[in-house]
Design an enzyme around this catalytic site. Structure first.
Site, PDB file in Angstrom:
ATOM      1  N   GLU A  71       0.837  -1.200   0.000  1.00 35.69           N
ATOM      2  CA  GLU A  71       0.000   0.000   0.000  1.00 35.69           C
ATOM      3  C   GLU A  71       0.868   1.245   0.000  1.00 35.69           C
ATOM      4  OE1 GLU A  71      -4.116  -1.251   2.328  1.00 35.69           O
ATOM      5  OE2 GLU A  71      -2.565  -0.173   3.411  1.00 35.69           O
ATOM      6  N   CYS A  72       0.565   2.175  -0.887  1.00 38.78           N
ATOM      7  CA  CYS A  72       1.229   3.477  -0.955  1.00 38.78           C
ATOM      8  C   CYS A  72       2.747   3.310  -1.024  1.00 38.78           C
ATOM      9  CB  CYS A  72       0.780   4.354   0.206  1.00 38.78           C
ATOM     10  SG  CYS A  72       1.074   6.120  -0.066  1.00 38.78           S
ATOM     11  N   GLY A  73       3.494   3.626   0.028  1.00 38.55           N
ATOM     12  CA  GLY A  73       4.930   3.453  -0.005  1.00 38.55           C
ATOM     13  C   GLY A  73       5.337   2.023  -0.299  1.00 38.55           C
TER      14      GLY A  73
END
Length: 208
Positions: free
Chosen positions: A99-101
């Protein structure tokens, strides 16, 4: 005791033995998600990519949560122990989700704010850049486009997006149809390649 959102389905465990990245580069995960996995019977272990650690050899799922990999891109790029362990997890067909990073680290390349390109894991083809920052913020509704190892076609999830990076290349199959709070399409659809997938938005709970 962590309080979960009520009257919404939880994100099912990614596997029975889930290895979770946790350090300064992967510092953002919702406690109710992890607790929900434990309550469902999953076993969680933690590892530090910054410490050149990888998931345990018996993990059947790996979770790379959000955080600040852009601040540690050079270090992550050079950590061969982490890289090799993630490749081994992929080769043994563990379900891998970021997720994301974490999604950015699963990708091919991350370009930092100075314009320097850093090699990431390459488990997805994603290329992201901080050289020209753009603020992405808001609630998201995501619907799985097709069946994969983690999400059944048509299932919907609510979450939020918060990042400054830009997508330069997102060549893999899209994971979700994503809309914002005003039902407008969002180009950050996430990606899936075999049993590796990721998304820029942080999942909160299922949507009815």
């Amino acid at each position: 005791k962590v309080v979960r959102p009520s009257n919404t389905p939880s994100l099912a465990p990614l596997g029975q033995r889930i290895a979770v990245a946790r350090d300064a580069a992967f510092a953002f995960s919702y406690p109710h998600i992890l607790e929900g996995w434990r309550d469902a019977g999953a076993e969680l272990t933690f590892f530090s990519p910054l410490g050149d650690e990888g998931p345990t050899a018996n993990a059947d799922a790996v979770y790379l949560p959000g955080g600040y990999p852009e601040l540690f891109a050079a270090r992550l790029s050079g950590n061969d122990g982490f890289r090799n362990a993630m490749g081994s997890a992929r080769d043994r067909n563990a379900a891998i989700f970021g997720e994301c990073g974490g999604y950015m680290v699963l990708g091919k390349q991350l370009i930092d704010k100075e314009g320097t390109a850093h090699k990431m894991l390459g488990l997805l083809g994603l290329v992201t850049s901080y050289a020209e920052r753009k603020f992405h913020l808001g609630y998201r509704l995501a619907q799985a486009i097709s069946d994969n190892c983690l999400f059944a076609q048509g299932t919907a999830w609510r979450g939020h997006e918060f990042h400054y990076s830009r997508i330069l290349d997102q060549p893999d199959q899209p994971l979700f149809l994503v809309t914002d709070a005003e039902a407008e399409p969002v180009p950050e659809t996430g990606s899936v390649r075999d049993k590796v997938s990721g998304t820029f938005f942080h999942m909160i709970a299922g949507a009815h």
